[in-house]
Design a protein around this motif. Structure first.
Motif, PDB file in Angstrom:
ATOM      1  N   LYS A 396       0.881  -1.178   0.000  1.00 28.01           N
ATOM      2  CA  LYS A 396       0.000   0.000   0.000  1.00 28.01           C
ATOM      3  C   LYS A 396       0.914   1.220   0.000  1.00 28.01           C
ATOM      4  O   LYS A 396       1.508   1.586   1.022  1.00 28.01           O
ATOM      5  CB  LYS A 396      -0.912   0.011   1.220  1.00 28.01           C
ATOM      6  CG  LYS A 396      -1.909   1.164   1.219  1.00 28.01           C
ATOM      7  CD  LYS A 396      -2.840   1.088   2.420  1.00 28.01           C
ATOM      8  CE  LYS A 396      -3.853   2.224   2.399  1.00 28.01           C
ATOM      9  NZ  LYS A 396      -4.763   2.183   3.562  1.00 28.01           N
ATOM     10  N   VAL A 397       1.070   1.828  -1.147  1.00 24.52           N
ATOM     11  CA  VAL A 397       2.023   2.921  -1.314  1.00 24.52           C
ATOM     12  C   VAL A 397       1.266   4.181  -1.726  1.00 24.52           C
ATOM     13  O   VAL A 397       0.151   4.136  -2.262  1.00 24.52           O
ATOM     14  CB  VAL A 397       3.098   2.567  -2.359  1.00 24.52           C
ATOM     15  CG1 VAL A 397       3.883   1.356  -1.920  1.00 24.52           C
ATOM     16  CG2 VAL A 397       2.468   2.339  -3.726  1.00 24.52           C
ATOM     17  N   LYS A 398       1.955   5.311  -1.458  1.00 24.43           N
ATOM     18  CA  LYS A 398       1.413   6.612  -1.852  1.00 24.43           C
ATOM     19  C   LYS A 398       2.145   7.067  -3.110  1.00 24.43           C
ATOM     20  O   LYS A 398       3.349   7.325  -3.084  1.00 24.43           O
ATOM     21  CB  LYS A 398       1.589   7.628  -0.727  1.00 24.43           C
ATOM     22  CG  LYS A 398       1.028   9.004  -1.054  1.00 24.43           C
ATOM     23  CD  LYS A 398       0.973   9.891   0.172  1.00 24.43           C
ATOM     24  CE  LYS A 398       2.356  10.234   0.667  1.00 24.43           C
ATOM     25  NZ  LYS A 398       2.322  11.205   1.773  1.00 24.43           N
ATOM     26  N   GLN A 399       1.421   7.157  -4.196  1.00 23.73           N
ATOM     27  CA  GLN A 399       1.980   7.570  -5.472  1.00 23.73           C
ATOM     28  C   GLN A 399       1.836   9.086  -5.609  1.00 23.73           C
ATOM     29  O   GLN A 399       0.740   9.636  -5.506  1.00 23.73           O
ATOM     30  CB  GLN A 399       1.273   6.870  -6.632  1.00 23.73           C
ATOM     31  CG  GLN A 399       1.701   7.351  -8.011  1.00 23.73           C
ATOM     32  CD  GLN A 399       3.150   7.027  -8.295  1.00 23.73           C
ATOM     33  OE1 GLN A 399       3.567   5.893  -8.175  1.00 23.73           O
ATOM     34  NE2 GLN A 399       3.917   8.033  -8.670  1.00 23.73           N
ATOM     35  N   VAL A 400       2.974   9.776  -5.809  1.00 22.04           N
ATOM     36  CA  VAL A 400       2.985  11.229  -5.932  1.00 22.04           C
ATOM     37  C   VAL A 400       2.930  11.598  -7.406  1.00 22.04           C
ATOM     38  O   VAL A 400       3.725  11.101  -8.212  1.00 22.04           O
ATOM     39  CB  VAL A 400       4.238  11.825  -5.275  1.00 22.04           C
ATOM     40  CG1 VAL A 400       4.230  13.346  -5.397  1.00 22.04           C
ATOM     41  CG2 VAL A 400       4.320  11.405  -3.812  1.00 22.04           C
ATOM     42  N   VAL A 401       1.983  12.482  -7.734  1.00 19.38           N
ATOM     43  CA  VAL A 401       1.846  13.004  -9.092  1.00 19.38           C
ATOM     44  C   VAL A 401       2.221  14.483  -9.044  1.00 19.38           C
ATOM     45  O   VAL A 401       1.547  15.284  -8.382  1.00 19.38           O
ATOM     46  CB  VAL A 401       0.419  12.825  -9.633  1.00 19.38           C
ATOM     47  CG1 VAL A 401       0.351  13.269 -11.096  1.00 19.38           C
ATOM     48  CG2 VAL A 401      -0.035  11.389  -9.488  1.00 19.38           C
ATOM     49  N   ASP A 402       3.314  14.849  -9.679  1.00 17.84           N
ATOM     50  CA  ASP A 402       3.774  16.236  -9.711  1.00 17.84           C
ATOM     51  C   ASP A 402       3.112  16.967 -10.866  1.00 17.84           C
ATOM     52  O   ASP A 402       3.072  16.469 -11.995  1.00 17.84           O
ATOM     53  CB  ASP A 402       5.293  16.303  -9.878  1.00 17.84           C
ATOM     54  CG  ASP A 402       6.024  15.802  -8.646  1.00 17.84           C
ATOM     55  OD1 ASP A 402       5.594  16.149  -7.536  1.00 17.84           O
ATOM     56  OD2 ASP A 402       7.008  15.056  -8.799  1.00 17.84           O
ATOM     57  N   ILE A 403       2.614  18.171 -10.550  1.00 15.37           N
ATOM     58  CA  ILE A 403       2.085  19.063 -11.584  1.00 15.37           C
ATOM     59  C   ILE A 403       3.187  20.053 -11.916  1.00 15.37           C
ATOM     60  O   ILE A 403       3.674  20.790 -11.044  1.00 15.37           O
ATOM     61  CB  ILE A 403       0.811  19.772 -11.107  1.00 15.37           C
ATOM     62  CG1 ILE A 403      -0.220  18.743 -10.617  1.00 15.37           C
ATOM     63  CG2 ILE A 403       0.228  20.610 -12.224  1.00 15.37           C
ATOM     64  CD1 ILE A 403      -0.618  17.720 -11.653  1.00 15.37           C
ATOM     65  N   ILE A 404       3.613  20.076 -13.160  1.00 19.07           N
ATOM     66  CA  ILE A 404       4.777  20.837 -13.583  1.00 19.07           C
ATOM     67  C   ILE A 404       4.329  22.183 -14.150  1.00 19.07           C
ATOM     68  O   ILE A 404       3.352  22.278 -14.902  1.00 19.07           O
ATOM     69  CB  ILE A 404       5.590  20.058 -14.635  1.00 19.07           C
ATOM     70  CG1 ILE A 404       5.902  18.652 -14.109  1.00 19.07           C
ATOM     71  CG2 ILE A 404       6.872  20.787 -14.977  1.00 19.07           C
ATOM     72  CD1 ILE A 404       6.705  18.617 -12.842  1.00 19.07           C
ATOM     73  N   GLY A 405       5.057  23.218 -13.747  1.00 19.55           N
ATOM     74  CA  GLY A 405       4.805  24.562 -14.259  1.00 19.55           C
ATOM     75  C   GLY A 405       6.020  25.438 -14.036  1.00 19.55           C
ATOM     76  O   GLY A 405       7.098  24.959 -13.685  1.00 19.55           O
ATOM     77  N   THR A 406       5.863  26.733 -14.252  1.00 11.31           N
ATOM     78  CA  THR A 406       6.957  27.680 -14.056  1.00 11.31           C
ATOM     79  C   THR A 406       6.830  28.318 -12.680  1.00 11.31           C
ATOM     80  O   THR A 406       5.734  28.652 -12.233  1.00 11.31           O
ATOM     81  CB  THR A 406       6.942  28.775 -15.132  1.00 11.31           C
ATOM     82  OG1 THR A 406       5.669  29.426 -15.118  1.00 11.31           O
ATOM     83  CG2 THR A 406       7.209  28.181 -16.492  1.00 11.31           C
ATOM     84  N   GLY A 407       7.955  28.479 -12.026  1.00 15.81           N
ATOM     85  CA  GLY A 407       7.982  29.086 -10.705  1.00 15.81           C
ATOM     86  C   GLY A 407       9.289  29.818 -10.487  1.00 15.81           C
ATOM     87  O   GLY A 407      10.229  29.737 -11.280  1.00 15.81           O
ATOM     88  N   LEU A 408       9.340  30.574  -9.378  1.00 15.27           N
ATOM     89  CA  LEU A 408      10.510  31.366  -9.050  1.00 15.27           C
ATOM     90  C   LEU A 408      11.508  30.535  -8.259  1.00 15.27           C
ATOM     91  O   LEU A 408      11.130  29.725  -7.414  1.00 15.27           O
ATOM     92  CB  LEU A 408      10.122  32.598  -8.228  1.00 15.27           C
ATOM     93  CG  LEU A 408       9.231  33.620  -8.931  1.00 15.27           C
ATOM     94  CD1 LEU A 408       8.773  34.669  -7.955  1.00 15.27           C
ATOM     95  CD2 LEU A 408       9.987  34.279 -10.072  1.00 15.27           C
ATOM     96  N   GLN A 409      12.779  30.772  -8.519  1.00 16.07           N
ATOM     97  CA  GLN A 409      13.822  30.142  -7.734  1.00 16.07           C
ATOM     98  C   GLN A 409      14.008  30.905  -6.429  1.00 16.07           C
ATOM     99  O   GLN A 409      13.893  32.127  -6.387  1.00 16.07           O
ATOM    100  CB  GLN A 409      15.144  30.114  -8.513  1.00 16.07           C
ATOM    101  CG  GLN A 409      15.124  29.260  -9.757  1.00 16.07           C
ATOM    102  CD  GLN A 409      16.491  29.191 -10.411  1.00 16.07           C
ATOM    103  OE1 GLN A 409      17.451  29.719  -9.890  1.00 16.07           O
ATOM    104  NE2 GLN A 409      16.552  28.545 -11.554  1.00 16.07           N
ATOM    105  N   LYS A 410      14.291  30.164  -5.369  1.00 12.04           N
ATOM    106  CA  LYS A 410      14.463  30.808  -4.071  1.00 12.04           C
ATOM    107  C   LYS A 410      15.724  31.650  -4.015  1.00 12.04           C
ATOM    108  O   LYS A 410      15.744  32.714  -3.409  1.00 12.04           O
ATOM    109  CB  LYS A 410      14.493  29.747  -2.968  1.00 12.04           C
ATOM    110  CG  LYS A 410      13.153  29.050  -2.756  1.00 12.04           C
ATOM    111  CD  LYS A 410      13.226  28.086  -1.593  1.00 12.04           C
ATOM    112  CE  LYS A 410      11.872  27.414  -1.372  1.00 12.04           C
ATOM    113  NZ  LYS A 410      11.913  26.465  -0.232  1.00 12.04           N
TER     114      LYS A 410
END
Length: 866
Positions: A396-410
């Motif tokens: 029983k695992v948790k599958q992570v789905v990343d939503i990709i977009g543009t963002g600012l670098q820290k």
């Protein structure tokens, strides 16, 4: 009047020799003379003119003074013009000007020595935008009247926002829909359309009329007003985190353009979920670009601000609406190790505005095809989930789905990069079962297998796949007494019993300190130890010493790390309030009721010193009252004395910090000021910074020499003022500017305007009619009053002087002389004394010492009863 002195040669003049003649000139009158000399050279006659000129001046002046294009910043600017004398005697000049544009011309007359130059200084005031084309008349001795043109173009300091591609003026920037957590950038161009450098700063107007923060503009007004959570949602929104302007301050050279990046980063609060179309938030904000300088908008109510420009910013924040069918819990069919089961899942993008880019992270025992992709708006995509277990068990695992977009670098806010701004979690459940194996026995006569049963004849099929360890059946010898030999009745309780079928394991190296006995007789069993594989006593001791050494080393590292962390936590909270204890350690947060909200006072945070954070009008308005409350009138230092003051006052302030320092008004209008009198106005200084500032005033004007102090160290969040004292000895308009510096680096100026006037008094009426008082006898005196006003800033001394006619006068005034204080009034009583042949009319002159004169006419209204 000419005399020739020469000795003519008697013989011819040889080559290389010369003859010298002298001509003397003795003028007897002031006139130019002309004559000639005749030189006879053999047969030729040479005519030599002789001129006798008197001493005279030759004055020359430039015909034009051009200031060029200058900024309308209420500053006095100067240029010089030269009057040159090319003659042999002194010459006089006189300058006259009848206009009102030029402020000062010095000198207006004088004498220019021969072969010298006289410099004339001409000042103009850049108070209002206009085209200056004035003429001054210059009378030059020997040349008559000459006109000199004064030209200048006083223009506004204009800052324009232009489009990068088109170059047109931008009124708004529409970012469009953007996912919460991602960012979208647009570039604009700032253009300094003025002939001087400009320091600019960006201010986000978060309390402007027409602004919207987090409102769904597609909803009706009634629906928005009914949404009680909307107010709580948008009340504490810090819009400076939504809009990023890079750079948000800077300096523009004359007619220079600079690129500015605007970034829109909508954020959704954690208490609101995703996949909800109602969570759409529309934003309408106004970004103001303005020049840094004198900010009279805070100290005065100015309507027009030509040195600023506004840019409307619009954008929408949308949640990610990606649905999984089936999902979010996906159950796979049971399978065996080495097998694979699949589930077909449909990913549907419910958003009507934006596509979505997804990427599945790798998970053990599960495969996804395709792992990443892009789904257009209102579209779907099929993805195959595969379960390929490599071991037996329930997964029983948790599958992570990343939503990709543009963002600012820290670390670099100026660069947008592709990253995961949102995650969706799926749950995968799969079961891997064990496969049953049927064991078949067969007889192998005459061959002893590697592993056999007790008889050594029956071998299980498939035993060639040997495990790493052979099964060893052990049992506590004290728990069984079957067939126990009498000799071994009292064997140790910790002795282990070996079953007969574990002989394959008995030939391996075993633990040297354990004894094995047979299951029946409890006889100590022979346990073969192979010396090639077993440790010697020295090796065992060395191994244990190594284990103990590394265990102690790891333990010491852990102790040191925990001690450093405890010391760091102690110094973090080591103050007079926390005394080294972590606040609220183990305490529960109090429960806040809705009735407690009206009791709380909003706590405005100080402006951050982060250069990437925008200034907002709400933050600036919150700091203003704090500085006004802490108002200091006296006792401030004239120079930095403490170490903190010296450090603060040596800082070079940025445009954003200078924008938070208010010094003004930029134009101090004293109005009508009496000559030989003093009047004062306040130059306000408001320091909204968290550091000290040092303000120094430089005044080289005689009319302002009584001003003081000329230096102030203003503490943080403090308001103070410096009285500017004005005194003039000449009549007429006065316009001069003085400069000031902040931290001995940043320059500013203030324009002083006044009108020098003489002392003056005014009357409430120029004619008085004196009526008899009802009920009194006709022979009694007639009385009335007249009020004398002093509209100027200096006390006025006055005297009433009656005008005596042939019939005399029957009027009197009390008091007949005195003083009227500045901006005060005085009531004088006029009395008519009736008598035989008393004139019914009279006149008085109100004479003001060193001032004006006013005539007052008085009439007595006498009623004759018959």
């Amino acid at each position: 009047q000419f005399k020739l002195i020469v000795e003519n040669p008697e013989k011819p003049v040889a080559s290389g020799l010369q003859v010298t003649a002298f001509v003397e000139y003795y003028p007897e009158s002031e006139e130019d003379l002309q004559d000639r000399l005749l030189l006879l050279i053999e047969d030729d006659i040479v005519d030599i003119p002789v001129l006798g000129l008197i001493l005279c001046c030759n004055l020359e002046i430039e015909s034009e003074i051009n200031f060029g294009a200058v900024i309308a910043n209420s500053k006095i600017i100067s240029k010089e013009i030269s009057i040159a004398n090319h003659g042999s005697s002194s010459g006089t000049f006189k300058i006259s000007y009848d206009g009102v544009v030029l402020v000062n011309i010095e000198p207006t007359s004088g004498v220019v020595e021969p072969k010298s130059v006289q410099v004339v200084k001409v000042d103009i005031c850049t108070d209002v935008p206009r085209i200056i084309k004035e003429v001054i008349k210059v009378e030059l001795e020997g040349h008559g009247c000459t006109e000199v043109w004064i030209k200048a173009a006083v223009v506004e300091q204009v800052l324009k926002v232009l489009g990068v591609s088109c170059g047109n003026i931008l009124k708004f920037v529409n970012f469009g829909p953007v996912y919460f957590g991602s960012s979208k950038a647009e570039q604009i161009s700032l253009y300094n359309e003025s002939p001087e450098c400009m320091d600019w700063v960006a201010v986000l107007e978060d309390n402007a009329i027409g602004g919207e923060m987090g409102t769904d503009l597609q909803r009706s007004t009634d629906a928005v007003l009914q949404d009680l959570s909307l107010k709580n949602r948008t009340r504490d929104v810090d819009v400076s985190t939504l809009i990023l302007c890079i750079p948000n301050q800077g300096t523009l050279l004359p007619y220079e353009k600079s690129l500015v990046t605007l970034c829109f980063s909508p954020k959704l609060k954690r208490n609101f979920g995703v996949n909800d179309p109602s969570q759409k938030q529309d934003y309408v904000l106004f970004l103001r670009f303005e020049a840094v300088g004198n900010k009279d908008g805070y100290l005065q109510a100015l309507i027009h601000h030509p040195h600023r420009t506004e840019l409307a910013l619009t954008g929408s924040g949308l949640p990610v609406m990606l649905n999984f069918n089936p999902g979010p819990v996906i159950q796979f069919m049971d399978c065996f190790s080495g097998e694979q089961t699949q589930v077909l899942c449909t990913l549907k993008n419910e958003s009507e505005s934006l596509p979505v880019t997804f990427s599945f992270r790798k998970t053990a025992h599960f495969n996804i095809s395709p792992e990443k992709g892009k789904i257009k708006k209102k579209a779907a995509k099929d993805v195959i989930f595969s379960f390929s277990p490599h071991q037996i068990g329930t997964f029983k695992v948790k599958q992570v789905v990343d939503i990709i977009g543009t963002g600012l670098q820290k670390n670099n806010l100026q660069v947008l990069k592709t990253k995961s701004f949102h995650q969706i979690y799926l749950t995968f459940i799969g079961v891997c079962k064990s496969k049953r194996k049927n064991i078949l026995f067969k007889i192998i006569p005459g061959i002893t297998p590697m592993i056999s049963n007790a008889t050594g004849q029956f071998v299980a099929d498939g035993t060639g796949q040997c495990a790493d360890t052979a099964p060893v059946a052990v049992l506590k010898s004290a728990q069984t007494q079957i067939h126990t030999h009498r000799i071994n009745k009292n064997c140790e309780a910790d002795a282990l019993i070996a079953f007969p079928n574990d002989r394959a394991a008995s030939i391996r190296p075993s633990e040297w300190n354990k004894k094995y006995r047979t299951i029946f007789t409890k006889t100590e069993r022979y346990n073969y130890i192979d010396p090639e594989f077993s440790y010697t006593d020295c090796e065992r001791l060395s191994k244990e010493a190594h284990k103990e050494y590394y265990a102690d080393f790891i333990s010491s590292l852990r102790k040191r790390r925990l001690q450093k962390d405890a010391t760091r936590q102690f110094y973090m909270y080591n103050n007079s309030v926390n005394i080294g204890l972590k606040p609220a350690e183990g305490l529960m947060s109090p429960k806040i009721s809705i009735t407690d909200f009206h009791k709380e006072k909003p706590q405005h945070k100080m402006l951050p010193l982060d250069e990437n954070c925008l200034l907002t009008s709400r933050k600036l308005a919150a700091i203003g009252p704090k500085s006004s409350i802490k108002e200091i009138w006296s006792g401030l230092s004239t120079m930095p004395s403490s170490a903190q003051e010296k450090e603060d006052c040596s800082l070079a302030l940025t445009s954003k910090q200078l924008h938070q320092i208010l010094i003004g008004p930029s134009t101090m209008d004293f109005g009508d000021v009496c000559v030989y009198s003093t009047t004062a106005r306040k130059l306000h200084i408001i320091n909204n910074l968290l550091v000290h500032i040092w303000v120094q005033i430089e005044i080289e004007i005689d009319e302002l020499h009584q001003t003081g102090p000329l230096s102030q160290v203003v503490p943080p969040l403090t308001k103070t003022h410096i009285p500017i004292v004005f005194e003039t000895h000449t009549l007429g308009m006065f316009k001069r500017s003085f400069t000031y510096t902040i931290n001995n680096q940043h320059l500013g100026h203030v324009l002083v305007v006044a009108n020098g006037v003489s002392v003056e008094l005014e009357l409430s009426a120029r004619e008085l009619i004196l009526n008899p008082i009802p009920g009194y006898l006709a022979e009694t005196e007639f009385r009335t009053t007249v009020r004398v006003y002093n509209p100027r800033n200096h006390p006025a001394e006055f005297t009433w002087k009656p005008i005596i006619t042939d019939r005399g006068t029957a009027f009197s005034i009390h008091p007949d002389k005195g003083f009227v204080e500045a901006y005060r009034d005085l009531e004088c009583e006029v009395i008519w004394h009736p008598g035989f042949n008393s004139p019914e009319a009279g006149e008085f002159n109100l004479c003001v010492r060193k001032g004006n004169k006013i005539k007052l006419k008085c009439f007595a209204k006498v009623t004759i009863h018959t």
